[in-house]
Design an enzyme around this catalytic site. Sequence first.
Site, PDB file in Angstrom:
ATOM      1  N   ASP A 552     -10.255 -19.334  -1.035  1.00 46.01           N
ATOM      2  CA  ASP A 552      -8.869 -19.503  -1.485  1.00 46.01           C
ATOM      3  C   ASP A 552      -8.102 -20.283  -0.423  1.00 46.01           C
ATOM      4  O   ASP A 552      -8.671 -20.790   0.522  1.00 46.01           O
ATOM      5  CB  ASP A 552      -8.234 -18.131  -1.743  1.00 46.01           C
ATOM      6  CG  ASP A 552      -8.383 -17.208  -0.535  1.00 46.01           C
ATOM      7  OD1 ASP A 552      -8.772 -17.681   0.547  1.00 46.01           O
ATOM      8  OD2 ASP A 552      -8.093 -16.007  -0.683  1.00 46.01           O
ATOM      9  N   ASP A 553      -6.801 -20.378  -0.595  1.00 44.84           N
ATOM     10  CA  ASP A 553      -6.008 -21.179   0.337  1.00 44.84           C
ATOM     11  C   ASP A 553      -5.596 -20.375   1.552  1.00 44.84           C
ATOM     12  O   ASP A 553      -4.435 -20.339   1.930  1.00 44.84           O
ATOM     13  CB  ASP A 553      -4.755 -21.700  -0.371  1.00 44.84           C
ATOM     14  CG  ASP A 553      -5.136 -22.660  -1.478  1.00 44.84           C
ATOM     15  OD1 ASP A 553      -6.114 -23.395  -1.292  1.00 44.84           O
ATOM     16  OD2 ASP A 553      -4.473 -22.654  -2.520  1.00 44.84           O
TER      17      ASP A 553
END
Length: 686
Positions: A552-553
């Site tokens: 994910d970020d």
Amino acid sequence: MSSTEDMISAMHDGLAEVKTETGPKIPVPETYLKATKHHLKDVQEYLDWYKKSLESPNDFWSEKAKEMLSWHQLWTGKTLEYNFDVRKGKVYSEWFKGGKLNACYNALDRHVENGHGSQVAYYCEGNDLVDDHRTVTYAQMLDQVKRLASALKKRGVRKGDVVAIYLPNIPELPISMLACARIGAIHNVVFGGFSAEALAGRILDAQCRVLITCDGVMRGNKVIELKALADAAEELVYERGDGHLVDRQIVFKRLGDKCPVGMKPKRDEWWHETLAKAEPECPVEWMDAEDPLFVLYTSGSTGKPKGLVHTTAGYILYAAITHKYAFNYQENDVFFCTADCGWITGHSYVVYGPLLNRATSVIFEGVPTHPDSSRLWQICDKYKVNQMYTAPTLIRSLMRAGDKYVTKIPRNSLRVLGTVGEPINPEAWNWFFNVGGDKCCPVVDTWWQTETGGHMIIPPPVRGFQMKPGAASLPFFGIEPVVLNEKGEELSKPCEGFLCIKRSWPGIHRTVLNDHARMEQVYFSTFKGYYMSGDGCRVDEDGYYWLTGRVDDVINVSGHRIGTAEVESSLVSHPYVAEAAVVPMPHDIKGQGIYAYVTLRDGFEPSEELRKELRQTVRVEIGAIATPDVIHWAPALPKTRSGKIMRRILRKIAEKGTHVSSEELGDITTLAEPQVVAQLIELYGK
Ligand code: WT7
């Protein structure tokens, strides 16, 4: 959360750096096997226990809970009830429901009652090499904890209230945590390296009225004025808090004359004065197994940091059992976890795990490279440390400094070396094993998260186990990991995909403070019925797990989680900035660095001065660890026609710069303005 496409591309980016062949196997060293006692006979026994933990979880965990913890009242209902499937209703885990116990009683009182009061709980190593150390016994810990606990109670702190703690890594930090636990208050430790802004956000979100801090702390040769930061945070809380304020501040005097502070009448009081006057006895509050023990904030890919809530029985059992078996901690051993108590690693392996197991630990306040890169090894020698637990980023920086800083120190006491925080690259693993541990100590690479409370995947340091440099290796007791593909299908080994966990374990966080829906959304909505870790992983032919990084970020800077959204919103708060996109970049020492694309508002020009200003903005708003390594001026950002930023492309440019090939960039025809990509490459490094 990013789109599945972004998650998959991030997973493959991670995998590219990890060798896909099985790699060499290194047996757990014979010297270690001979040098100490063992809780487990061999790898077969580890696997037998593991099998039992999955086949009869109720028996396994109730036996361990009775053996390792002292209960005021045993649970009467089921050992475990849980639901991981959002389609079936609320996601929850309940362990030992109805049982009564107290975390502080388990960490301190029972050891003192059993005659171990004079045992050292902590060797406290300060910032300076000379004349800056203290020793605290279990009895002394308990005395301080009881006094602080009764002072807190007198100041109106009640069961269920949240108390903020903003202290450096000194024994007063565990003392404060345990004082809260004793009276049923929930501790909210904020890492001392975070800014006033970050502290204020955490105080407000958790509605804390009491803050425990200190005057200041030395980091290397620098003075950090913690009290001044705490005061600034309290101002912010007052401005934003809709009447909410911190009405009590207890201040430990760490630096004294070196760091004069202003004390606000009626609000601020000195720790030593308060404790001297406090009632020396304070009864334990018997808590339900599922009552919250603490909240700890951590970053995610979107929005503000989340306050993860851990509850009493499950968390302490899991911290204790992992500490005992992952490091083969034996009675009289000296354990040294280099982490700060402000992170989950410190919560579980400086405070709860070791104290529950009546360990003697080192708590280190300083900087591992101050005065030079020998410091950690010197500490190991000084206190005869048997297990040292640290992070790959530190290992890489020590490795770079050169072997002489290690080899000049004898290090004879070391038995086990541990790492946590990010995937350890085989080069760093080999150096840690060969040079740091002289080939005599198994390297225990522990994969886990703030959310998991304790270790999830470890290479067990037992006879017959074959280590593989870079592999976190095998699931811990009770953990059932699965690897899913993007469709959410379970894969069988060898495979690669998203690492998820299929059933509850005692250490799992129970909720996000005041936002259970967010907890369900972040961890349980992408793949129904599973806890999604947010990490990619590969399982090899032998069933070893190789972690490959976040999908994910979230950026992992020196083993610490930084949310891209937080850095972006801090950059955008600058009046000249129109838009910002933050992605990870490879970094030799930190593992990942922070790479920020910044688009300025019309009429403003890029300059070195503005770069500095932007970096300073982030530093002040979040803290030094979130400062961008690179600011890349972007006339525009690559977006799809629906306006979504294509982070995949930004990550590639950050990684490869002007050498990025069109294959690496992938399909850019879906972009609203494909020419943006060429512009960005052109501006790389400028
Ligand atoms: C993330 C969790 C758990 C305490 C430290 C960080 C990464 C952590 C490993 C490891 C590969 C690792 C993961 C995870 N991570 N340990 N041994 N191998 N990756 O806690 O801030 O909650 O971060 O750190 O990406 O998701 P955290």
